[in-house]
Design a protein around this motif. Structure first.
Motif, PDB file in Angstrom:
ATOM      1  N   GLU A 114       0.816  -1.222   0.000  1.00 58.38           N
ATOM      2  CA  GLU A 114       0.000   0.000   0.000  1.00 58.38           C
ATOM      3  C   GLU A 114       0.851   1.274   0.000  1.00 58.38           C
ATOM      4  O   GLU A 114       0.390   2.336  -0.398  1.00 58.38           O
ATOM      5  CB  GLU A 114      -0.940  -0.015   1.200  1.00 58.38           C
ATOM      6  N   ARG A 115       2.089   1.207   0.417  1.00 59.77           N
ATOM      7  CA  ARG A 115       2.971   2.377   0.476  1.00 59.77           C
ATOM      8  C   ARG A 115       3.442   2.791  -0.927  1.00 59.77           C
ATOM      9  O   ARG A 115       3.900   3.917  -1.107  1.00 59.77           O
ATOM     10  CB  ARG A 115       4.254   2.111   1.286  1.00 59.77           C
ATOM     11  N   TYR A 116       3.369   1.881  -1.893  1.00 58.22           N
ATOM     12  CA  TYR A 116       3.990   2.089  -3.201  1.00 58.22           C
ATOM     13  C   TYR A 116       2.974   2.357  -4.307  1.00 58.22           C
ATOM     14  O   TYR A 116       1.878   1.801  -4.306  1.00 58.22           O
ATOM     15  CB  TYR A 116       4.821   0.851  -3.585  1.00 58.22           C
ATOM     16  N   ALA A 117       3.382   3.168  -5.279  1.00 55.68           N
ATOM     17  CA  ALA A 117       2.590   3.378  -6.494  1.00 55.68           C
ATOM     18  C   ALA A 117       2.626   2.090  -7.316  1.00 55.68           C
ATOM     19  O   ALA A 117       3.584   1.319  -7.242  1.00 55.68           O
ATOM     20  CB  ALA A 117       3.192   4.530  -7.313  1.00 55.68           C
ATOM     21  N   LYS A 118       1.608   1.875  -8.088  1.00 52.18           N
ATOM     22  CA  LYS A 118       1.528   0.661  -8.909  1.00 52.18           C
ATOM     23  C   LYS A 118       2.663   0.585  -9.939  1.00 52.18           C
ATOM     24  O   LYS A 118       3.089  -0.495 -10.322  1.00 52.18           O
ATOM     25  CB  LYS A 118       0.179   0.579  -9.596  1.00 52.18           C
ATOM     26  N   ASP A 119       3.184   1.745 -10.366  1.00 49.72           N
ATOM     27  CA  ASP A 119       4.270   1.782 -11.341  1.00 49.72           C
ATOM     28  C   ASP A 119       5.618   2.104 -10.680  1.00 49.72           C
ATOM     29  O   ASP A 119       6.496   2.701 -11.281  1.00 49.72           O
ATOM     30  CB  ASP A 119       3.961   2.785 -12.450  1.00 49.72           C
ATOM     31  N   CYS A 120       5.772   1.654  -9.459  1.00 44.53           N
ATOM     32  CA  CYS A 120       6.988   1.945  -8.698  1.00 44.53           C
ATOM     33  C   CYS A 120       8.198   1.168  -9.207  1.00 44.53           C
ATOM     34  O   CYS A 120       8.064   0.182  -9.943  1.00 44.53           O
ATOM     35  CB  CYS A 120       6.779   1.616  -7.217  1.00 44.53           C
ATOM     36  N   GLY A 148      21.310   2.461   6.883  1.00 45.37           N
ATOM     37  CA  GLY A 148      21.850   3.157   5.728  1.00 45.37           C
ATOM     38  C   GLY A 148      21.099   4.434   5.426  1.00 45.37           C
ATOM     39  O   GLY A 148      20.478   5.025   6.296  1.00 45.37           O
ATOM     40  N   LYS A 149      21.160   4.802   4.152  1.00 43.75           N
ATOM     41  CA  LYS A 149      20.507   6.033   3.701  1.00 43.75           C
ATOM     42  C   LYS A 149      19.567   5.710   2.549  1.00 43.75           C
ATOM     43  O   LYS A 149      19.691   4.666   1.921  1.00 43.75           O
ATOM     44  CB  LYS A 149      21.521   7.093   3.276  1.00 43.75           C
ATOM     45  N   PHE A 150      18.632   6.615   2.307  1.00 46.17           N
ATOM     46  CA  PHE A 150      17.660   6.396   1.236  1.00 46.17           C
ATOM     47  C   PHE A 150      17.306   7.701   0.557  1.00 46.17           C
ATOM     48  O   PHE A 150      17.478   8.788   1.117  1.00 46.17           O
ATOM     49  CB  PHE A 150      16.387   5.716   1.759  1.00 46.17           C
ATOM     50  N   MET A 151      16.795   7.555  -0.654  1.00 45.89           N
ATOM     51  CA  MET A 151      16.192   8.656  -1.388  1.00 45.89           C
ATOM     52  C   MET A 151      14.942   8.094  -2.058  1.00 45.89           C
ATOM     53  O   MET A 151      15.025   7.116  -2.799  1.00 45.89           O
ATOM     54  CB  MET A 151      17.135   9.246  -2.441  1.00 45.89           C
ATOM     55  N   VAL A 152      13.804   8.686  -1.752  1.00 43.21           N
ATOM     56  CA  VAL A 152      12.529   8.229  -2.314  1.00 43.21           C
ATOM     57  C   VAL A 152      11.890   9.379  -3.082  1.00 43.21           C
ATOM     58  O   VAL A 152      11.767  10.490  -2.564  1.00 43.21           O
ATOM     59  CB  VAL A 152      11.563   7.741  -1.212  1.00 43.21           C
ATOM     60  N   LEU A 153      11.501   9.093  -4.306  1.00 50.12           N
ATOM     61  CA  LEU A 153      10.701  10.017  -5.093  1.00 50.12           C
ATOM     62  C   LEU A 153       9.249   9.614  -4.884  1.00 50.12           C
ATOM     63  O   LEU A 153       8.860   8.487  -5.205  1.00 50.12           O
ATOM     64  CB  LEU A 153      11.072   9.951  -6.577  1.00 50.12           C
ATOM     65  N   TRP A 154       8.465  10.492  -4.273  1.00 55.18           N
ATOM     66  CA  TRP A 154       7.051  10.243  -4.002  1.00 55.18           C
ATOM     67  C   TRP A 154       6.223  10.836  -5.131  1.00 55.18           C
ATOM     68  O   TRP A 154       6.535  11.907  -5.649  1.00 55.18           O
ATOM     69  CB  TRP A 154       6.643  10.883  -2.679  1.00 55.18           C
ATOM     70  N   LYS A 155       5.156  10.147  -5.462  1.00 59.43           N
ATOM     71  CA  LYS A 155       4.270  10.556  -6.556  1.00 59.43           C
ATOM     72  C   LYS A 155       2.855  10.725  -6.000  1.00 59.43           C
ATOM     73  O   LYS A 155       2.358   9.868  -5.269  1.00 59.43           O
ATOM     74  CB  LYS A 155       4.283   9.469  -7.632  1.00 59.43           C
ATOM     75  N   LYS A 156       2.212  11.818  -6.383  1.00 58.03           N
ATOM     76  CA  LYS A 156       0.829  12.030  -5.972  1.00 58.03           C
ATOM     77  C   LYS A 156      -0.068  11.269  -6.939  1.00 58.03           C
ATOM     78  O   LYS A 156      -0.100  11.564  -8.136  1.00 58.03           O
ATOM     79  CB  LYS A 156       0.466  13.504  -5.951  1.00 58.03           C
ATOM     80  N   THR A 157      -0.777  10.275  -6.445  1.00 58.76           N
ATOM     81  CA  THR A 157      -1.660   9.455  -7.260  1.00 58.76           C
ATOM     82  C   THR A 157      -3.102   9.731  -6.852  1.00 58.76           C
ATOM     83  O   THR A 157      -3.357  10.449  -5.884  1.00 58.76           O
ATOM     84  CB  THR A 157      -1.355   7.951  -7.050  1.00 58.76           C
ATOM     85  N   GLN A 158      -4.033   9.106  -7.534  1.00 58.94           N
ATOM     86  CA  GLN A 158      -5.441   9.272  -7.142  1.00 58.94           C
ATOM     87  C   GLN A 158      -5.702   8.640  -5.776  1.00 58.94           C
ATOM     88  O   GLN A 158      -6.699   8.947  -5.136  1.00 58.94           O
ATOM     89  CB  GLN A 158      -6.377   8.700  -8.196  1.00 58.94           C
ATOM     90  N   ASP A 159      -4.785   7.782  -5.306  1.00 62.28           N
ATOM     91  CA  ASP A 159      -4.894   7.168  -3.982  1.00 62.28           C
ATOM     92  C   ASP A 159      -4.040   7.877  -2.941  1.00 62.28           C
ATOM     93  O   ASP A 159      -3.839   7.355  -1.846  1.00 62.28           O
ATOM     94  CB  ASP A 159      -4.482   5.688  -4.054  1.00 62.28           C
ATOM     95  N   GLY A 160      -3.499   9.037  -3.293  1.00 62.39           N
ATOM     96  CA  GLY A 160      -2.667   9.798  -2.369  1.00 62.39           C
ATOM     97  C   GLY A 160      -1.193   9.672  -2.720  1.00 62.39           C
ATOM     98  O   GLY A 160      -0.821   9.155  -3.773  1.00 62.39           O
ATOM     99  N   TRP A 161      -0.332  10.166  -1.829  1.00 64.63           N
ATOM    100  CA  TRP A 161       1.105  10.133  -2.048  1.00 64.63           C
ATOM    101  C   TRP A 161       1.627   8.719  -1.865  1.00 64.63           C
ATOM    102  O   TRP A 161       1.402   8.082  -0.840  1.00 64.63           O
ATOM    103  CB  TRP A 161       1.814  11.088  -1.087  1.00 64.63           C
ATOM    104  N   LYS A 162       2.362   8.231  -2.883  1.00 59.39           N
ATOM    105  CA  LYS A 162       2.900   6.871  -2.878  1.00 59.39           C
ATOM    106  C   LYS A 162       4.377   6.909  -3.270  1.00 59.39           C
ATOM    107  O   LYS A 162       4.806   7.783  -4.028  1.00 59.39           O
ATOM    108  CB  LYS A 162       2.146   5.964  -3.872  1.00 59.39           C
ATOM    109  N   MET A 163       5.124   5.926  -2.796  1.00 64.13           N
ATOM    110  CA  MET A 163       6.525   5.795  -3.181  1.00 64.13           C
ATOM    111  C   MET A 163       6.570   5.399  -4.656  1.00 64.13           C
ATOM    112  O   MET A 163       5.964   4.417  -5.050  1.00 64.13           O
ATOM    113  CB  MET A 163       7.227   4.747  -2.335  1.00 64.13           C
ATOM    114  N   PHE A 164       7.296   6.178  -5.447  1.00 66.82           N
ATOM    115  CA  PHE A 164       7.379   5.952  -6.883  1.00 66.82           C
ATOM    116  C   PHE A 164       8.740   5.375  -7.264  1.00 66.82           C
ATOM    117  O   PHE A 164       8.841   4.426  -8.032  1.00 66.82           O
ATOM    118  CB  PHE A 164       7.113   7.282  -7.602  1.00 66.82           C
ATOM    119  N   ARG A 165       9.800   5.950  -6.733  1.00 61.32           N
ATOM    120  CA  ARG A 165      11.150   5.446  -6.924  1.00 61.32           C
ATOM    121  C   ARG A 165      11.801   5.380  -5.538  1.00 61.32           C
ATOM    122  O   ARG A 165      11.869   6.385  -4.838  1.00 61.32           O
ATOM    123  CB  ARG A 165      11.980   6.342  -7.841  1.00 61.32           C
TER     124      ARG A 165
END
Length: 146
Positions: free
Chosen positions: A49-55, A121-138
């Motif tokens: 649920e945290r991720y976009a479908k095209d993640c 460690g460290k991370f970098m996440v690109l979040w995407k606003k979808t019709q289901d809200g903000w989701k992890m995209f990359r």
């Protein structure tokens, strides 16, 4: 009455202009707060649920996992092969325009079934606003261990 409503609307507009990332930041904080519950509860649906479908999940030393099955595939590896059972995110920065995409940078820790630090460690996440809200995209991360 109309003047009061106009004043409230103007105040809301100013707040959005002052912090265009407010909505994204709130959604990211909420998502991050429950992300590792997927491992605590052994429930992949929380993770997915945290991720976009095209993640795309870009783990170190492995090909990127992309598409609608990526989150489940990664969860299974993390849960079954590595034995992750908990963790936490420490967000250091969130930046972007807050409209379609925002970037989160931070640190992570993961724990095994005994509550011992498994990795960090460290991370970098690109979040995407979808019709289901903000989701992890990359989602890209790496370990601080040698």
């Amino acid at each position: 009455m109309a003047l009061a409503m106009l004043t409230v609307c103007e105040a809301q507009k100013r707040k959005q202009v002052e912090d265009p990332l407010a909505e994204a930041r709130q959604a990211i904080e909420k998502s991050n707060a429950i992300y590792f519950q997927a491992f605590v509860k052994g429930d992949s649906s929380i993770f997915i649920e945290r991720y976009a479908k095209d993640c795309c999940i870009m783990a170190p030393n492995a090909p990127a996992k992309c598409g609608p099955d990526a989150a489940l595939a990664f969860y299974r590896i993390a849960y079954h092969q590595f034995g992750l059972r908990d963790g936490r995110f420490i967000t250091q920065e969130i930046f972007g325009d807050g409209k379609e995409f925002v970037t989160e940078v931070g640190l992570w820790e993961s724990y095994n079934a005994n509550g011992e630090l498994y990795d960090h460690g460290k991370f970098m996440v690109l979040w995407k606003k979808t019709q289901d809200g903000w989701k992890m995209f990359r989602d890209s991360f790496s370990s601080n261990r040698n």
